[in-house]
Design a protein around this motif. Structure first.
Motif, PDB file in Angstrom:
ATOM      1  N   PHE A 140      -4.231   1.512  -9.354  1.00  0.00           N
ATOM      2  CA  PHE A 140      -5.225   2.120  -8.573  1.00  0.00           C
ATOM      3  C   PHE A 140      -6.119   0.990  -8.361  1.00  0.00           C
ATOM      4  O   PHE A 140      -6.915   0.359  -9.213  1.00  0.00           O
ATOM      5  N   LEU A 141      -6.968   1.086  -6.946  1.00  0.00           N
ATOM      6  CA  LEU A 141      -7.718   0.146  -6.724  1.00  0.00           C
ATOM      7  C   LEU A 141      -9.034   0.863  -6.204  1.00  0.00           C
ATOM      8  O   LEU A 141      -8.973   1.315  -5.128  1.00  0.00           O
ATOM      9  N   PRO A 142     -10.313   0.564  -6.773  1.00  0.00           N
ATOM     10  CA  PRO A 142     -11.571   1.120  -6.506  1.00  0.00           C
ATOM     11  C   PRO A 142     -12.477   0.045  -5.501  1.00  0.00           C
ATOM     12  O   PRO A 142     -11.897  -1.051  -5.414  1.00  0.00           O
ATOM     13  N   ARG A 143     -13.208   0.607  -4.918  1.00  0.00           N
ATOM     14  CA  ARG A 143     -14.243  -0.538  -4.345  1.00  0.00           C
ATOM     15  C   ARG A 143     -14.921  -1.061  -5.201  1.00  0.00           C
ATOM     16  O   ARG A 143     -15.223  -0.429  -6.211  1.00  0.00           O
ATOM     17  N   ILE A 144     -15.286  -2.275  -5.272  1.00  0.00           N
ATOM     18  CA  ILE A 144     -15.975  -3.064  -6.266  1.00  0.00           C
ATOM     19  C   ILE A 144     -17.110  -3.783  -5.548  1.00  0.00           C
ATOM     20  O   ILE A 144     -16.647  -4.477  -4.535  1.00  0.00           O
ATOM     21  N   PRO A 145     -17.975  -4.181  -6.175  1.00  0.00           N
ATOM     22  CA  PRO A 145     -19.149  -5.009  -5.645  1.00  0.00           C
ATOM     23  C   PRO A 145     -18.951  -6.488  -5.688  1.00  0.00           C
ATOM     24  O   PRO A 145     -18.305  -6.826  -6.886  1.00  0.00           O
ATOM     25  N   LEU A 146     -18.759  -7.132  -4.595  1.00  0.00           N
ATOM     26  CA  LEU A 146     -18.399  -8.472  -4.679  1.00  0.00           C
ATOM     27  C   LEU A 146     -19.471  -9.570  -4.113  1.00  0.00           C
ATOM     28  O   LEU A 146     -19.953  -9.309  -3.081  1.00  0.00           O
ATOM     29  N   CYS A 155       0.910  -1.341   0.019  1.00  0.00           N
ATOM     30  CA  CYS A 155      -0.050  -0.021   0.066  1.00  0.00           C
ATOM     31  C   CYS A 155       0.922   1.279  -0.026  1.00  0.00           C
ATOM     32  O   CYS A 155       1.650   1.536   0.952  1.00  0.00           O
ATOM     33  N   ARG A 156       0.597   1.955  -1.129  1.00  0.00           N
ATOM     34  CA  ARG A 156       1.817   3.290  -1.318  1.00  0.00           C
ATOM     35  C   ARG A 156       0.783   4.578  -0.895  1.00  0.00           C
ATOM     36  O   ARG A 156       1.547   5.682  -0.532  1.00  0.00           O
ATOM     37  N   GLY A 157      -0.409   4.520  -0.941  1.00  0.00           N
ATOM     38  CA  GLY A 157      -1.231   5.672  -0.382  1.00  0.00           C
ATOM     39  C   GLY A 157      -2.579   5.465  -0.575  1.00  0.00           C
ATOM     40  O   GLY A 157      -3.140   4.337  -1.216  1.00  0.00           O
ATOM     41  N   PHE A 158      -3.610   6.479   0.166  1.00  0.00           N
ATOM     42  CA  PHE A 158      -4.905   6.006   0.058  1.00  0.00           C
ATOM     43  C   PHE A 158      -5.657   7.502   0.184  1.00  0.00           C
ATOM     44  O   PHE A 158      -5.226   8.363   0.763  1.00  0.00           O
ATOM     45  N   GLN A 159      -6.786   7.320  -0.338  1.00  0.00           N
ATOM     46  CA  GLN A 159      -7.713   8.404  -0.111  1.00  0.00           C
ATOM     47  C   GLN A 159      -9.068   7.807   0.371  1.00  0.00           C
ATOM     48  O   GLN A 159      -8.942   6.425   0.352  1.00  0.00           O
ATOM     49  N   ARG A 160      -9.982   8.738   0.126  1.00  0.00           N
ATOM     50  CA  ARG A 160     -11.254   8.068   0.739  1.00  0.00           C
ATOM     51  C   ARG A 160     -11.733   6.940  -0.203  1.00  0.00           C
ATOM     52  O   ARG A 160     -12.506   5.996   0.268  1.00  0.00           O
ATOM     53  N   ASN A 161     -11.705   7.078  -1.604  1.00  0.00           N
ATOM     54  CA  ASN A 161     -12.488   6.226  -2.336  1.00  0.00           C
ATOM     55  C   ASN A 161     -11.323   5.209  -3.259  1.00  0.00           C
ATOM     56  O   ASN A 161     -11.926   4.620  -4.111  1.00  0.00           O
ATOM     57  N   VAL A 162     -10.167   5.536  -3.067  1.00  0.00           N
ATOM     58  CA  VAL A 162      -9.013   4.830  -3.807  1.00  0.00           C
ATOM     59  C   VAL A 162      -7.877   4.445  -3.351  1.00  0.00           C
ATOM     60  O   VAL A 162      -7.454   5.201  -2.127  1.00  0.00           O
ATOM     61  N   ILE A 163      -7.258   3.348  -3.445  1.00  0.00           N
ATOM     62  CA  ILE A 163      -6.121   2.968  -2.932  1.00  0.00           C
ATOM     63  C   ILE A 163      -4.945   2.984  -3.973  1.00  0.00           C
ATOM     64  O   ILE A 163      -5.209   2.363  -5.172  1.00  0.00           O
ATOM     65  N   GLN A 220     -16.532  -3.511  -1.284  1.00  0.00           N
ATOM     66  CA  GLN A 220     -15.113  -3.159  -0.714  1.00  0.00           C
ATOM     67  C   GLN A 220     -14.135  -3.229  -1.470  1.00  0.00           C
ATOM     68  O   GLN A 220     -14.046  -3.733  -2.618  1.00  0.00           O
ATOM     69  N   PHE A 221     -12.898  -2.446  -1.063  1.00  0.00           N
ATOM     70  CA  PHE A 221     -11.657  -2.907  -1.746  1.00  0.00           C
ATOM     71  C   PHE A 221     -11.304  -4.401  -1.763  1.00  0.00           C
ATOM     72  O   PHE A 221     -11.426  -5.046  -0.880  1.00  0.00           O
ATOM     73  N   PRO A 222     -11.242  -4.888  -3.103  1.00  0.00           N
ATOM     74  CA  PRO A 222     -11.044  -6.464  -3.077  1.00  0.00           C
ATOM     75  C   PRO A 222      -9.608  -6.842  -2.674  1.00  0.00           C
ATOM     76  O   PRO A 222      -8.800  -7.550  -3.390  1.00  0.00           O
ATOM     77  N   ILE A 223      -9.373  -6.588  -1.128  1.00  0.00           N
ATOM     78  CA  ILE A 223      -7.932  -6.981  -1.049  1.00  0.00           C
ATOM     79  C   ILE A 223      -8.016  -7.280   0.677  1.00  0.00           C
ATOM     80  O   ILE A 223      -9.079  -7.092   1.350  1.00  0.00           O
ATOM     81  N   ARG A 224      -6.919  -7.955   1.074  1.00  0.00           N
ATOM     82  CA  ARG A 224      -6.863  -8.232   2.556  1.00  0.00           C
ATOM     83  C   ARG A 224      -5.303  -7.932   2.800  1.00  0.00           C
ATOM     84  O   ARG A 224      -4.439  -7.730   2.013  1.00  0.00           O
TER      85      ARG A 224
END
Length: 732
Positions: free
Chosen positions: A632-638, A609-617, A654-658
């Motif tokens: 860039f990773l957005p929230r996506i419906p899963l 993780c290099r940076g994050f905003q409210r709606n993007v990582i 949610q962001f598709p990460i753990r």
């Protein structure tokens, strides 16, 4: 006489609103006809409820641990006579808040805040976020991130543009179009075109030409994800593609650059590898069909051999396809793709399945043009998937030989985890293995026997092979002894976990900014609950400011609100990200979905993780051929593809990460982790799990194991169960 008054809940004083949270009749407040409204409100304000007493207790005990309102009864008990909370002496109990429907407005948002904010001291404190007090519960919940902003996708692109990576922004735009269900794509295009075209504008003054360049880039990204530009409401390209008559998939394969070190790899092969290399290249030179399986434990150089084969074939101007059953293994090969994305294998396969490839498609032309196909980790693929590829290739090529007469090289290790069958029996798991396929009888088996990874520790090499083969000396059935110099003593659970963390991540605070340090270490365990426990502990230890992202959960078609939001939030499901995702700059994360496999974004890809905003990582790929690429990773419906564990369909946005300080053993298959810890609070439960866990590291010195004893053994040492299905082993 009583009379029922009806008025907007937003006009009720918080004290009265709070009282309603404890009443089953959620829509009515009763007043005597001769009462005055102001007197009622004043009286309710002065009357201490469970909630207001909860606020007072938090304010009075500010030095004590903070709890959520629903968890407060675990530690305190309510005294109805004095209307106060007192410390609980008997066993803990769980509290309950009366449910609220999202249509109930402020009452619902108050309940949402109480379910997620620890230790509030007043209604004002509950509505205060980052030092700003908001006028309504909804605004406070929105600011925390508990509810979704109506304009979140546009804000996602705006936030990403601050990082000034136009190419990554174009990829994000394509990802949003495919995965995020935008309502107005043309509006997003118009609002963010300038940010997506900044790099092209530096070299071109023509607006039309710049637009074509951006659209061409987005088209290539969409096509790599299996979509077309014409599927979306975007401007039309006004220029013809310069490459006439050549499918994009074929162009991409011809465009793979052969690295000099891979081309020279054939001169560095050991005797086993050289024998296999020469045999396969003889078939390539003479255009002879053949199906091969390369068997070898982890570290024997299978990937090194694949790279040598790929480089040799591609250097001749021929096409060689590199695929793997897992994203991690695919990323280790130049041009690697997961088998499911390359061959369009159905998610649910049976004995008669075929792949979703049309004969006139670019994928079909690519397969017809290929000279060699490599499928790594084929041992963990369901035989039905491999058979579906076989049938499809025969149909596309028009040749009834296995795999349409192509040279197919499969590789893997049957000592490792077999195909995952949900709640499958041993017989079902074995039946799904490649060993049970008719293709196995016509496959030429070739073995790599020199364990390069453990040449400096022959004893450890032998120990791993005995564990994998199920021949290591055991007691009381299947329990084997872990070498003493690899074990962490199991005393108190939390202290033992801390000791394991310190052994795998020594001097963590001094290395939080070192990607090499972070990505070369991981703790493996059997279940997601244990993964979450260790990750939570690690992120607390990790330096930096924490960012929390909450998921937006819903049960599809639940019009009567049978499943409250906090119940959906509480669900931890394998394959889905957590409801509460905690991140810090520099922490390791793992991708949970195939987003763009051709560019490294596969299920199992590890990132920093290099940076994050409210709606993007903003993240950086740190393993495989795409190491160093920023995405860039957005929230996506899963949604779960085969979700039969609930009587409803859970949809989590949610962001598709753990976090990936720790991961499950199955997720680690195919990866080499120089410093590895193994946490076994319970015994392994499937074939090959213990072997996979122990063989991820590079030596016994760098592998530490913490076992919670399943039983008390009379013999000294640390023992754990080893599960091996010998009927699937190569010589079994």
């Amino acid at each position: 006489m009583w009379r029922i008054f009806s008025f907007p809940l937003s006009q009720i004083h918080p004290a009265v609103l709070a009282l309603q949270l404890h009443l089953p009749n959620k829509h009515m407040v009763r007043f005597r006809e001769d009462d005055i409204m102001s007197n009622i409100v004043d009286r309710e304000r002065d009357k201490r409820t469970m909630l207001t007493a909860f606020f007072l207790k938090n304010k009075a005990d500010e030095t004590k641990p903070k709890y959520l309102y629903k968890d407060f009864p675990k530690h305190y008990t309510w005294n109805g006579a004095t209307r106060t909370w007192t410390p609980r002496i008997l066993k803990p109990q769980r509290g309950r808040i009366v449910s609220a429907n999202p249509a109930e407005g402020e009452r619902y948002y108050l309940r949402l805040l109480l379910s997620n904010v620890k230790g509030p001291t007043s209604f004002e404190d509950l509505c205060t976020v980052n030092g700003v007090t908001y006028a309504t519960f909804r605004k406070a919940a929105l600011e925390i991130g508990l509810i979704e902003n109506d304009d979140s996708l546009s804000q996602c692109l705006t936030e990403a543009s601050l990082f000034q990576f136009p190419n990554a922004l174009r990829r994000l735009f394509a990802t949003i179009m495919i995965f995020c269900e935008p309502g107005d794509i043309r509006k997003l295009w118009n609002e963010h075109f300038n940010a997506m075209s900044e790099d092209h504008q530096l070299y071109c003054q023509s607006v039309e030409r710049v637009q074509n360049m951006v659209l061409t880039d987005i088209r290539a990204i969409l096509q790599s994800m299996g979509k077309n530009l014409t599927d979306f409401d975007l401007p039309n390209l006004t220029e013809e593609d310069l490459q006439y008559g050549i499918h994009r998939e074929v162009q991409e394969e011809y465009g793979i650059v052969v690295e000099a070190e891979d081309l020279c790899a054939k001169d560095e092969l050991n005797s086993d590898q050289k024998l296999i290399f020469d045999e396969i290249m003889t078939h390539v030179d003479n255009d002879r069909p053949g199906v091969f399986f390369i068997d070898g434990p982890g570290g024997t150089g299978k990937t090194f051999l694949y790279k040598a084969l790929l480089a040799q074939v591609r250097s001749r101007g021929l096409i060689a396809l590199a695929t793997a059953s897992s994203g991690a293994a695919a990323n280790n090969m130049p041009g690697g793709r997961t088998a499911h994305s390359r061959f369009k294998i159905p998610i649910c396969v049976d004995n008669n399945s075929v792949c979703n490839i049309k004969k006139q498609s670019g994928t079909a032309e690519l397969i017809r043009s290929s000279k060699l196909i490599i499928w790594d980790e084929a041992s963990m693929a369901k035989r039905q998937a491999i058979e579906a590829v076989d049938r499809t290739l025969q149909d596309i090529i028009g040749v009834t030989l296995p795999f349409g007469g192509k040279i197919m090289v499969m590789g893997g290790d049957f000592r490792q985890v077999l195909p995952v069958i949900k709640r499958g029996t041993r017989a079902q798991i074995v039946d799904s293995s490649l060993r049970m396929s008719p293709l196995w009888s016509i496959t030429k088996k070739m073995r790599l026997t020199i364990n390069m990874r453990a040449l400096n520790d022959p004893w450890y090499c032998g120990f791993l092979l005995r564990v994998g083969d199920g021949t290591e000396q055991s007691i009381e059935g299947s329990y084997i002894r872990i070498p003493d110099n690899m074990t962490i003593p199991c005393t108190d659970r939390q202290n033992s976990i801390t000791e394991l963390i310190n052994a795998v991540f020594p001097s963590l605070q001094n290395n939080v900014h070192s990607s090499d340090y972070i990505i070369s270490r991981a703790i493996l365990t059997t279940k997601n609950d244990s993964v979450d426990e260790i990750n939570d502990k690690m992120i607390d230890m990790f330096q930096g400011e924490e960012k929390v992202y909450y998921s937006f959960d819903e049960a599809e078609d639940d019009h009567h609100n049978y499943y409250p939001t906090e119940f959906l939030n509480s669900l931890t499901v394998s394959g889905l990200p957590p409801h509460k995702l905690r991140l810090k700059i520099g922490c390791p994360i793992i991708l949970l979905r195939n987003i763009d496999p051709s560019h490294g974004l596969c299920n199992g890809t590890r990132l920093i993780c290099r940076g994050f905003q409210r709606n993007v990582i903003d993240a950086e790929i740190v393993v495989g051929q795409h190491t160093g690429k920023r995405v860039f990773l957005p929230r996506i419906p899963l949604c779960l593809s085969e979700d039969d564990m609930f009587p409803f369909k859970l949809k989590r946005k949610q962001f598709p990460i753990r976090l990936s300080f720790a991961m499950t053993i199955n997720k680690a298959q195919g990866q080499t982790i120089p410093n590895v810890g193994v946490f076994l609070p319970d015994s392994v439960f499937s074939h090959g799990q213990l072997y996979v866990a122990l063989s991820r590291g590079i030596s016994r010195k760098n592998t530490k194991v913490l076992v919670h004893p399943a039983k008390d053994f009379k013999q000294p040492g640390v023992y754990t169960s080893n599960v091996v299905y010998r009927e699937v082993l190569l010589d079994g």
